[in-house]
Structure formats: structure tokens, C-alpha cells
Scaffold this active site. Sequence first.
Site, PDB file in Angstrom:
ATOM      1  N   HIS A 177      11.967   4.190 -13.669  1.00  0.00           N
ATOM      2  CA  HIS A 177      12.975   3.866 -14.368  1.00  0.00           C
ATOM      3  C   HIS A 177      14.195   4.964 -14.420  1.00  0.00           C
ATOM      4  O   HIS A 177      15.142   4.908 -14.194  1.00  0.00           O
ATOM      5  CB  HIS A 177      12.767   3.538 -16.006  1.00  0.00           C
ATOM      6  CG  HIS A 177      13.538   3.110 -16.878  1.00  0.00           C
ATOM      7  ND1 HIS A 177      14.001   2.130 -17.237  1.00  0.00           N
ATOM      8  CD2 HIS A 177      14.211   4.373 -17.492  1.00  0.00           C
ATOM      9  CE1 HIS A 177      15.165   2.130 -17.954  1.00  0.00           C
ATOM     10  NE2 HIS A 177      15.222   3.221 -18.388  1.00  0.00           N
ATOM     11  N   GLU A 178      13.449   6.426 -14.909  1.00  0.00           N
ATOM     12  CA  GLU A 178      14.358   7.357 -14.763  1.00  0.00           C
ATOM     13  C   GLU A 178      14.905   7.791 -13.574  1.00  0.00           C
ATOM     14  O   GLU A 178      15.883   8.349 -13.281  1.00  0.00           O
ATOM     15  CB  GLU A 178      13.561   8.692 -15.307  1.00  0.00           C
ATOM     16  CG  GLU A 178      12.827   8.195 -16.782  1.00  0.00           C
ATOM     17  CD  GLU A 178      13.877   7.832 -17.900  1.00  0.00           C
ATOM     18  OE1 GLU A 178      15.200   8.349 -17.648  1.00  0.00           O
ATOM     19  OE2 GLU A 178      13.790   7.071 -18.758  1.00  0.00           O
ATOM     20  N   HIS A 181      17.885   5.711 -12.889  1.00  0.00           N
ATOM     21  CA  HIS A 181      19.049   6.500 -13.782  1.00  0.00           C
ATOM     22  C   HIS A 181      19.471   7.553 -12.786  1.00  0.00           C
ATOM     23  O   HIS A 181      20.858   7.576 -12.467  1.00  0.00           O
ATOM     24  CB  HIS A 181      18.473   6.889 -15.169  1.00  0.00           C
ATOM     25  CG  HIS A 181      18.359   5.945 -15.920  1.00  0.00           C
ATOM     26  ND1 HIS A 181      19.612   5.047 -16.123  1.00  0.00           N
ATOM     27  CD2 HIS A 181      17.657   5.810 -17.238  1.00  0.00           C
ATOM     28  CE1 HIS A 181      19.359   4.332 -17.377  1.00  0.00           C
ATOM     29  NE2 HIS A 181      18.122   4.762 -17.876  1.00  0.00           N
ATOM     30  N   TYR A 236      16.441  -3.328 -21.355  1.00  0.00           N
ATOM     31  CA  TYR A 236      15.584  -3.115 -22.501  1.00  0.00           C
ATOM     32  C   TYR A 236      14.454  -4.247 -22.880  1.00  0.00           C
ATOM     33  O   TYR A 236      14.504  -5.362 -22.518  1.00  0.00           O
ATOM     34  CB  TYR A 236      16.676  -3.227 -23.681  1.00  0.00           C
ATOM     35  CG  TYR A 236      17.309  -1.938 -23.970  1.00  0.00           C
ATOM     36  CD1 TYR A 236      17.220  -0.835 -23.283  1.00  0.00           C
ATOM     37  CD2 TYR A 236      18.339  -2.087 -25.104  1.00  0.00           C
ATOM     38  CE1 TYR A 236      18.020   0.348 -23.398  1.00  0.00           C
ATOM     39  CE2 TYR A 236      19.255  -0.864 -25.304  1.00  0.00           C
ATOM     40  CZ  TYR A 236      19.066   0.338 -24.810  1.00  0.00           C
ATOM     41  OH  TYR A 236      19.893   1.499 -24.932  1.00  0.00           O
TER      42      TYR A 236
END
Length: 306
Positions: A177-178, A181, A236
Site C-alpha cells: 500500500h505505502e 503511494h 479504505y
Amino acid sequence: MVVFRRLIPLILAVTSLVVDCSDERRHRPPVAKHGSVHPHSEDEASRIATRIEELDDDAEVNPWELSGLFEGDMLLDPKHARNGILNETTRWTNGTVPYYIEEDDFTDEEELVILKSIKEYHEKTCIKFRPYQKNDTNWVVFRSNSSGCWSNVGMQSGGQTVNLQSSGCVRHGVVIHELLHAIGFYHQQSASNRDDYVRILWENIDPGHEYNFNKYNASDVTSYGIEYDYGSIMHYSAKAFSKNTEPTIEALQSNVTLGQRKGLSEKDIAKLQHMYQSRCSQRHESENSEPPGFVDQFNSMFGIIG
């Protein structure tokens, strides 16, 4: 058998030498321009760290939602949040991301988690990660010296931090996930067309956190023509920023789960390929295989842990 046993110390010595030599070739980058200053006060950092540490693998919320930054885990000022993934200056050159793992921040097992997450990108996308080299002007450094799981969005000049709190954030899906980003993606539920797919339950959102559910302008952020993805690792969870443990996001389609943290979804991969296909095509053919420096580092760590 006796001869083989006598050879074991020699084999171990040679293996150790190879690993040591590999370590010597890992150049330490300068202090990253982005993310080197702790983004939280001491009290806030302690509160965030404790909340994330208490999460287990089956928690209904994702650890990055608790990291205390814009939309939970994005290191940027809310007023600048419209610098979306259509901004070409945030794309990594040739689809290649130089990286450095601050080894003192992580155990061997945690470092292997990071490397396995990188390997998923190598196996499923055209993005390549290779160890930092002295002439690199842009790079990602993995740290665990601050609370929370967070990253900048897209390539930032002068180095950037991907922070993974040692207890709670060094998990395969969180790293995926990071890194997404860092490569250039925002959260899925902020897409301009999200109201066709989800309902935001504003009455259940913790006061002061409503801005985390704002939508992006279609001129800044694009889905590349790919349908909304309930299963995106960038979505989310259903109870993100809830004030009362009730859902804050409701899917308009039945039988879907929001907020998975297992790995890249098929639509994540498709969008990433669309974003970087022209840049990846600029690489020399030999650069399309797994970077040798990464392979050496992965194999050395896998040998230690395995």
C-alpha cells in the site's frame, strides 16, 4: 560424510564473506529531503504507535488509516492534495525506483517482508526497484524511526521516506500500500466517480476527519478507464475514521469487502501498468529483468531467514 562436515565451516565463512561484500556495496543515501522530520508531536506519536500496535491481522481498520496524516498515511499538506497522479513530474524515471532499507531500523525478518513486497511488484508489474546508487537524485528510504505507516505520493526530488512502524506496519499488504503511494496513487474511495459505487456515512465519521473522504477532481486523478475497484489495496476499510465503530463507507454493490491488505488487486495492476507503460518501455531490454542488486539482497536475506 566426515569430509562434508569439515567443509561446513569453510562454506559458512565464504557465505558470510559474500554477504559482507554485498553490504559494502550498499551505498547509504544522504538524508531524504521528504519525511526525515518526524511529522507528529511526541504525545501524538505515542498514541498512534499504541493504536497500531494493538491491531491484529483481522482488525476491521487498516493500520495506515491510523497514522495521523492526510487521509491517514499521505505525507502532504491537505491544501496541496490535488497534485494527483496525472502530474507527470511525480512519475519515476523509466519506471525504476531506487531504494535503501535502513537496516538498523528493522530485524532481518522485517527486511525480508519489505523485499518480498518489492518482489510482488517485480512479478506483477513493469515497475522495478533497485538498490540506491551514489548518483541517484531521487530514491525511497525505508525507515521505522517514527510512528505510523506513511509515504509521500509519487516521486519527490531529493529522496523520500516510506515509514513503517516496526510493530504493526511491517506487513506485506501495508508495504504494498505505502509503495503504491510512493509510485503515485491516492486512495480509491476518493475517486471522482466514487458516489456511483459507495455511500459515505458522514454521520459516523469522527469530527474533524471529514476531509479524508473528499473526492478528487477528474482532471487531476484518473482511473485510466478502469472500473471502480472495491478490492483495491488502496481502498479504505468500511469503518475508517469511525467515531462509533459503525461503518463510514457502504458499498452500493452487495457481497464485496472494502479495505483488503493482502496485495495488489488485478485492477491495481492494470492502472499501474497504464500509468507507467510509456516509461517502462524506455528501459533497455536488459533492465526489464529483476535488478541484480535486488536479487543479491533478496537472496542473501532469504538465506539468513530461510
